[in-house]
Design a protein around this motif. Structure first.
Motif, PDB file in Angstrom:
ATOM      1  N   TYR A  12       0.838  -1.197   0.000  1.00  0.00           N
ATOM      2  CA  TYR A  12       0.000   0.000   0.000  1.00  0.00           C
ATOM      3  C   TYR A  12       0.874   1.248   0.000  1.00  0.00           C
ATOM      4  O   TYR A  12       0.660   2.180  -0.769  1.00  0.00           O
ATOM      5  N   ILE A  69      -4.246  17.782  -7.135  1.00  0.00           N
ATOM      6  CA  ILE A  69      -4.689  17.430  -5.774  1.00  0.00           C
ATOM      7  C   ILE A  69      -5.966  16.598  -5.815  1.00  0.00           C
ATOM      8  O   ILE A  69      -6.093  15.606  -5.096  1.00  0.00           O
ATOM      9  N   TYR A  72      -5.132  13.155  -6.861  1.00  0.00           N
ATOM     10  CA  TYR A  72      -4.515  12.439  -5.743  1.00  0.00           C
ATOM     11  C   TYR A  72      -5.576  11.951  -4.763  1.00  0.00           C
ATOM     12  O   TYR A  72      -5.587  10.777  -4.364  1.00  0.00           O
ATOM     13  N   ALA A  73      -6.501  12.851  -4.385  1.00  0.00           N
ATOM     14  CA  ALA A  73      -7.542  12.474  -3.425  1.00  0.00           C
ATOM     15  C   ALA A  73      -8.378  11.317  -3.964  1.00  0.00           C
ATOM     16  O   ALA A  73      -8.656  10.342  -3.264  1.00  0.00           O
ATOM     17  N   ASN A  77      -8.273   7.480  -2.384  1.00  0.00           N
ATOM     18  CA  ASN A  77      -9.473   6.888  -1.791  1.00  0.00           C
ATOM     19  C   ASN A  77      -9.733   5.517  -2.406  1.00  0.00           C
ATOM     20  O   ASN A  77     -10.170   4.592  -1.717  1.00  0.00           O
ATOM     21  N   ASP A  80      -7.128   3.136  -0.933  1.00  0.00           N
ATOM     22  CA  ASP A  80      -7.495   2.787   0.445  1.00  0.00           C
ATOM     23  C   ASP A  80      -8.437   1.588   0.460  1.00  0.00           C
ATOM     24  O   ASP A  80      -8.300   0.677   1.272  1.00  0.00           O
ATOM     25  N   VAL A  85      -7.750  -0.367   3.771  1.00  0.00           N
ATOM     26  CA  VAL A  85      -7.272   0.442   4.897  1.00  0.00           C
ATOM     27  C   VAL A  85      -8.099   1.724   5.020  1.00  0.00           C
ATOM     28  O   VAL A  85      -7.714   2.658   5.692  1.00  0.00           O
ATOM     29  N   HIS A  86      -9.256   1.757   4.310  1.00  0.00           N
ATOM     30  CA  HIS A  86     -10.067   2.978   4.342  1.00  0.00           C
ATOM     31  C   HIS A  86     -10.741   3.144   5.704  1.00  0.00           C
ATOM     32  O   HIS A  86     -10.884   2.192   6.468  1.00  0.00           O
ATOM     33  N   GLU A  87     -11.159   4.384   5.948  1.00  0.00           N
ATOM     34  CA  GLU A  87     -11.820   4.683   7.223  1.00  0.00           C
ATOM     35  C   GLU A  87     -13.231   4.133   7.206  1.00  0.00           C
ATOM     36  O   GLU A  87     -13.857   4.074   6.164  1.00  0.00           O
TER      37      GLU A  87
ATOM     38  N   PRO B  93      -2.681  14.493   4.841  1.00  0.00           N
ATOM     39  CA  PRO B  93      -3.374  13.274   5.268  1.00  0.00           C
ATOM     40  C   PRO B  93      -2.724  12.620   6.493  1.00  0.00           C
ATOM     41  O   PRO B  93      -3.419  12.116   7.378  1.00  0.00           O
ATOM     42  N   SER B 269     -11.933  13.392   8.687  1.00  0.00           N
ATOM     43  CA  SER B 269     -11.239  12.155   8.327  1.00  0.00           C
ATOM     44  C   SER B 269     -10.038  12.437   7.429  1.00  0.00           C
ATOM     45  O   SER B 269      -9.850  13.556   6.956  1.00  0.00           O
ATOM     46  N   VAL B 270      -9.234  11.384   7.194  1.00  0.00           N
ATOM     47  CA  VAL B 270      -8.065  11.502   6.320  1.00  0.00           C
ATOM     48  C   VAL B 270      -8.500  11.805   4.885  1.00  0.00           C
ATOM     49  O   VAL B 270      -7.926  12.664   4.208  1.00  0.00           O
ATOM     50  N   ALA B 271      -9.556  11.102   4.426  1.00  0.00           N
ATOM     51  CA  ALA B 271     -10.053  11.358   3.068  1.00  0.00           C
ATOM     52  C   ALA B 271     -10.475  12.813   2.935  1.00  0.00           C
ATOM     53  O   ALA B 271     -10.241  13.447   1.902  1.00  0.00           O
ATOM     54  N   ARG B 274      -7.434  15.121   2.465  1.00  0.00           N
ATOM     55  CA  ARG B 274      -6.945  15.159   1.074  1.00  0.00           C
ATOM     56  C   ARG B 274      -7.817  16.070   0.220  1.00  0.00           C
ATOM     57  O   ARG B 274      -7.326  16.918  -0.523  1.00  0.00           O
ATOM     58  N   PRO B 554      -4.846   5.262   6.570  1.00  0.00           N
ATOM     59  CA  PRO B 554      -5.950   6.099   7.033  1.00  0.00           C
ATOM     60  C   PRO B 554      -6.801   5.449   8.130  1.00  0.00           C
ATOM     61  O   PRO B 554      -7.329   6.152   8.982  1.00  0.00           O
TER      62      PRO B 554
END
Lengths: 88, 564
Positions: A12, A69, A72-73, A77, A80, A85-87, B93, B269-271, B274, B554
């Motif tokens: 990752y 940016i 990237y976001a 996501n 993740d 490993v996502h929230e 992040p 949150s981390v997301a 970003r 995250p």
């Protein structure tokens, strides 16, 4: 953390660093290279009614920064989720 | 209604609005005070960051600065936006995942050392203080110009308003007020830019008009005919090397400025961290891509209107008379031939204008309704207030949280910490107000200091803390101190004529790079010293290596919030 998890975490992180590197190369190309290092040669090319290097220096680089940016976001996501490993 | 009444009315309404928002968002717990309870949506945090970032000076002066520098004005455009890419990809992040309150918090924990925490806290206070010293003067000037009060009164009004919502609401009050301030400032900027763009080029979108209409080549041609520097050609004002280094220094500095970094602690949150950086840069870029267009339009318009006219002809235009009265525009027929001619030398030029006039005069030059002038005033004040409040909070949290609570009194309870937080913000406001009234002689140099120091100290330490697991306490502290001392000494030596009062600068440049760009060398030195020292000293303890592994993913960012 068992070995499998550790390998996954490393994979990752490598994917993340690869993405960052790619985006930062573009970041440097549109600003430091196109608008500064190649400013003189690119002045000969016209974009719209202004020199291409001037467009990069005062318009294009900033527009591309914003896009970088958000890309990237969006990519992170997705990454993740792929690596779980996502929230929550 | 005349312009003055419109200005008072619009400024009055917007101030009442900020105070109301500040009151609605008052807080009772430390998480609310320092990080707005981490409840700020990504897009709102983006708008707040943008308002925090764009100061009264960048609202009023940036377009003018670009109008004077031409192509080379790009150092500010690219430098102050490019840093957000670094921030989004390399810092935001991970710091959000880490989930404490401040930048020194991260450095202190990551380098398992209260000494590192103290160094980072002192750097934070120092960077914010130099920056705020310049800002408060701008607040005073903006207030006095728009409200026709003297500068001292202007600073006092500004301080009182910032104090109200910052002390009551801390980060939460500041954030939501900044969202409103962003709305006011961008509306004011765009209305004037769109109007003058449509009038001069027929295209209402300034960015497109700059690129696709012939206004930029025409301005370039006029500048050549007048013997001024070519507008569209690079490196007329700075050498290529300096353009490169100043741009880089502003980028690294932006990514290292504590009051900007701290914003990414406020999202859920981390997301969101970003995305929030993307929103912030989008909101900033709306103004930053408009500014170069406005610069070209306004400069073209002023030159076209005034150059070659007789003094009587020029003075028959209303806005010319008004701006001549303020001293921002000077007309004088020096050679006595009855015509005004602009040249590149202020000693012979018969038209001299201050760079601030570019934005301030636009509503009148474009013949807009009087209420637009009022809106521009409100926009300038919003920009000045939002930046000052963000800096004050960064300064006060570094002191009250990192130095008082984490180092001096770890047993302080919630109520005491909040009280100290509020007291330090009050003291910070008084100090900033003092600098606003009695500006140090080097206000112009503070930007070089703030960005150079941030680039050379905090930025490398945070990056290495995340990306180099092997980086340890010894390396980081040695690196920060080297970067800080080197940059400080270099700026003082290169600007010694203004800072120390020597006749000429002791040093003209460092390897061809001027004071604004020298922070890049500081940052490079910091990276090298950190790396070498860390490899010669023991690796960080195991729990720190786990901490680094943890901030790289995250998942679990929500849990970090619950601990507080």
């Amino acid at each position: 953390m068992n070995q499998q998890q550790q390998e996954k975490a490393q994979a990752y992180w490598r994917a993340n660093v690869r993405l960052i590197t790619t985006l930062l190369i573009i970041w440097a190309l549109v600003s430091h290279v196109a608008a500064i290092l190649l400013a003189k040669p690119l002045s000969g090319i016209t974009f719209g009614r202004i020199p291409l290097s001037f467009w990069f220096a005062q318009q294009g680089s900033m527009i591309i920064f914003v896009i970088l940016i958000f890309v990237y976001a969006w990519r992170m996501n997705k990454l993740d989720r792929e690596f779980d490993v996502h929230e929550e | 209604m005349n312009t003055e009444s419109w200005t008072l009315l619009i400024v009055g309404i917007t101030f009442a609005f900020y105070l109301y928002i500040g009151y609605l968002n008052r807080v009772r717990e430390t998480a609310g005070f320092y990080v707005a309870g981490r409840g700020v949506p990504a897009i709102a945090n983006g708008a707040a960051t943008a308002a925090d970032w764009m100061s009264g000076a960048s609202f009023v002066s940036m377009a003018g600065l670009i109008a004077f520098l031409g192509y080379d004005g790009a150092v500010y455009l690219m430098g102050w936006t490019g840093g957000y890419v670094l921030l989004a990809l390399l810092l935001a992040p991970y710091l959000r995942k880490y989930g404490k309150y401040t930048v020194p918090d991260f450095i202190g924990d990551r380098y398992y050392s209260n000494r590192a925490r103290a160094v980072a806290a002192v750097a934070t206070v120092f960077i914010s203080l130099t920056y705020v010293a310049g800002q408060m003067r701008a607040v005073g000037i903006v207030f006095s110009r728009f409200l026709q009060v003297d500068i001292i009164m202007g600073v006092v009004i500004g301080m009182a308003i910032v104090a109200f919502f910052a002390i009551l609401g801390g980060m939460k009050g500041i954030t939501w007020t900044q969202v409103a301030q962003y709305g006011v400032l961008i509306l004011a900027y765009l209305i004037t830019a769109v109007a003058i763009s449509a009038r001069l080029t027929g295209n209402p979108i300034p960015q497109l008009a700059l690129t696709f209409s012939d206004i930029a080549p025409r301005l370039n041609q006029i500048q050549i005919e007048l013997g001024l520097k070519e507008y569209l050609a690079p490196f007329q004002n700075f050498s290529q090397l300096n353009v490169l280094f100043i741009t880089l220094a502003l980028m690294l500095g932006t990514a290292g400025l504590p009051h900007v970094i701290i914003r990414f602690y406020t999202v859920p949150s981390v997301a969101d961290a970003r995305k929030s950086a993307g929103w912030a840069l989008l909101f900033i870029a709306i103004l930053y891509t408009t500014a170069p267009a406005l610069a070209v339009f306004a400069k073209y318009n002023i030159l076209e209107t005034l150059n070659g006219k007789t003094v009587q002809e020029a003075r028959s235009i209303d806005w010319v008379v008004k701006w001549e009265e303020t001293g921002l525009l000077k007309l004088e027929d020096k050679d006595g031939d009855g015509r005004l001619v602009m040249t590149s030398d202020n000693a012979t030029s018969e038209i001299i204008f201050d760079r601030d006039i570019i934005v301030l005069s636009t509503p009148e030059v474009a013949e807009l309704a009087p209420w637009v002038v009022g809106l521009v005033a409100a926009g300038g004040l919003a920009a000045a207030l939002s930046t000052a409040s963000g800096l004050l909070l960064a300064m006060s949290s570094a002191f009250s949280h990192d130095i008082y609570y984490r180092i001096l009194r770890p047993d302080a309870d919630e109520r005491q910490r909040l009280l100290v937080g509020r007291a330090t913000i009050f003291v910070a406001i008084l100090i900033a107000g003092y600098f606003g009234v009695n500006p140090p002689g080097f206000v112009g140099e503070v930007v070089a200091f703030a960005f150079g120091l941030a680039a050379a100290s905090l930025f490398p330490a945070i990056i290495l803390g995340i990306f180099d697991k092997r980086m340890n306490r010894e390396g980081a502290i040695a690196g920060i101190l080297t970067g800080l001392v080197f940059t400080l000494v270099m700026i003082i030596l290169i600007r010694s004529d203004r800072l120390l009062g020597t006749e000429a600068p002791i040093l003209n440049s460092f390897l061809g790079v001027n004071a604004q760009g020298v922070g890049v060398y500081g940052a490079i030195l910091n990276f090298i010293v950190s790396y070498v020292v860390s490899r010669m000293t023991p690796p960080p303890p195991e729990h720190i290596q786990h901490l680094v592994e943890d901030i790289r993913v995250p998942r679990g960012a929500g849990a970090a919030v619950a601990e507080h």
